[in-house]
Scaffold this active site. Structure first.
Site, PDB file in Angstrom:
ATOM      1  N   LYS A  67      37.608  40.819  37.620  1.00 25.71           N
ATOM      2  CA  LYS A  67      37.064  39.521  38.057  1.00 25.71           C
ATOM      3  C   LYS A  67      35.696  39.264  37.427  1.00 25.71           C
ATOM      4  CE  LYS A  67      37.697  40.691  42.420  1.00 25.71           C
ATOM      5  NZ  LYS A  67      38.609  41.865  42.291  1.00 25.71           N
ATOM      6  N   THR A  68      34.832  40.262  37.434  1.00 24.15           N
ATOM      7  CA  THR A  68      33.513  40.103  36.815  1.00 24.15           C
ATOM      8  C   THR A  68      33.644  39.918  35.307  1.00 24.15           C
ATOM      9  OG1 THR A  68      32.507  41.486  38.535  1.00 24.15           O
ATOM     10  CG2 THR A  68      31.249  41.161  36.499  1.00 24.15           C
ATOM     11  N   ASP A 112      29.737  37.285  43.288  1.00 21.32           N
ATOM     12  CA  ASP A 112      30.673  38.333  43.677  1.00 21.32           C
ATOM     13  C   ASP A 112      30.671  38.457  45.203  1.00 21.32           C
ATOM     14  OD1 ASP A 112      32.516  40.311  43.318  1.00 21.32           O
ATOM     15  OD2 ASP A 112      31.088  41.844  42.667  1.00 21.32           O
ATOM     16  N   THR A 161      37.637  40.213  47.132  1.00 16.22           N
ATOM     17  CA  THR A 161      38.779  41.094  47.353  1.00 16.22           C
ATOM     18  C   THR A 161      39.512  40.708  48.635  1.00 16.22           C
ATOM     19  OG1 THR A 161      37.331  42.665  48.520  1.00 16.22           O
ATOM     20  CG2 THR A 161      37.701  43.036  46.166  1.00 16.22           C
ATOM     21  N   ARG A 220      39.323  49.736  35.888  1.00 16.82           N
ATOM     22  CA  ARG A 220      38.080  50.437  36.235  1.00 16.82           C
ATOM     23  C   ARG A 220      38.342  51.919  36.448  1.00 16.82           C
ATOM     24  NH1 ARG A 220      35.251  48.074  41.263  1.00 16.82           N
ATOM     25  NH2 ARG A 220      34.737  46.421  39.792  1.00 16.82           N
TER      26      ARG A 220
END
Length: 349
Positions: A67-68, A112, A161, A220
């Protein structure tokens, strides 16, 4: 606090620098999320052709899926600056006003954990998103007055999330809403190979595939496992990551062949052996595993459910036949465990 290499958000400055190096800079460099990538590239191109700010974007899905990264790529493709913040940091309307007033036309503001915005700050955000204005309250009491300030048209990208915790008024103000999905092993293999090349690490394709297969569908985690495997290869090998070295490293990190780590197996083992396989409440599981309930629900549970090891029922969580098979416990192996009654667990959800 238990050290967790796979999911820790408290990364070292060295790891943060590596994350920046590994992060894709354009849609062309990004592997996976093909439908989202295709749609966003269309929206970006259309906004550039009209010389307008792009519509606001909400990205939601499990942690670690990009997302980032997508927010930075959108800003780069729009050829504008990006300001980055998070919901818990924006404590007062003045914090938000300071950010918005410093944005140039068509800039991107990335928030975020947007579901954790203070309710007062969120209300200030409504007019900024719709009309590109903010109302500032000057003074207080009888002398209080409101001043409306125009701001440059901008694109807000929110990441969460837990999209279900967003209020309807905020969710409805996003013109583009997209969910990020877990990655396939093939996509993660390409991500691992690309990261290894950037890190100047020699890695065999079958080793990259093994790391990808155990990365829970999450880039990640794949990146973290690659870095730790690189450490093992450097200290205990010849600096080359082959299949044998990858398997040795992953075993040392307690990541099994199904991608489950020590906490995943602890959760399943607790449900089976202590609570007869379930159903059992979330907070009871968290207490039995010495972990926070929110962490179990947001970090571990989605993967266990998606892979078929765990199921949710109206009465609580239950281990599936696949969980018994994975742990090599007979299907009746939890019969002597504790009762799954929720009499002492009134807050289970």
């Amino acid at each position: 606090m238990r050290e967790d290499y796979l999911r820790s958000h408290e990364v070292s400055s060295g790891d943060q620098e590596i994350d920046l190096i590994l992060r894709p800079r354009s849609f062309a460099d990004f592997h996976g999320q093909d439908k989202l990538k295709e749609n966003l590239s269309v929206f970006v191109l259309a906004a550039r052709q009209r010389n307008e700010s792009m519509d606001h974007v909400l990205l939601h899905g499990p942690p670690g899926l990009g997302k980032t990264t997508f927010s930075h790529i959108v800003a780069a493709e729009l050829d504008v600056d990006i300001k980055v913040t998070s919901g818990p940091i924006l404590d007062k309307p003045a914090d938000l006003a300071g950010l918005l007033s410093n944005l140039e036309a068509r800039d991107v503001l990335f928030i975020d954990e947007i579901h954790r915005l203070n309710s007062t700050v969120e209300e200030y955000l409504y007019s900024a998103m719709e009309d590109f204005v903010i109302d500032i309250l000057l003074d207080s009491g009888a002398n209080a007055k409101s001043v409306r300030i125009s701001i440059s048209p901008f694109t807000l990208i929110g990441a969460t999330t837990r999209s279900g915790l967003l209020t309807s008024p905020l969710r409805n103000r996003f013109g583009i809403t997209s969910r990020l999905e877990y990655y396939t092993s093939d996509q993660l293999t390409q991500i691992v190979l690309r990261a290894a090349k950037l890190l100047k690490v020699s890695i065999h394709r079958d080793a990259a595939r093994e790391i990808a297969r155990r990365s829970r569908g999450t880039p990640r985690i794949a990146g973290n496992l690659l870095r730790r495997t690189r450490d093992f290869a450097q200290v205990k090998g010849k600096g080359i990551i082959d299949r044998e070295m990858s398997e040795h490293s992953l075993a040392a990190l307690e990541v099994d062949k199904s991608g489950l780590d020590e906490m995943d197996n602890r959760i399943l083992r607790s449900i089976i052996l202590k609570f007869s396989g379930g159903p059992v409440g979330l907070s009871t599981i968290a207490t039995a595993c010495s972990e926070e309930a929110d962490t179990v629900e947001e970090v571990y549970e989605p993967f266990l459910i998606q892979e078929g090891y765990l199921e949710r029922t109206p009465r609580g969580r239950k281990a599936t036949s696949k969980a018994y098979q994975h742990l090599k416990i007979p299907q009746d192996g939890g019969k002597d465990g504790l009762s799954s009654s929720s009499l002492f667990d009134p807050l289970d959800r």
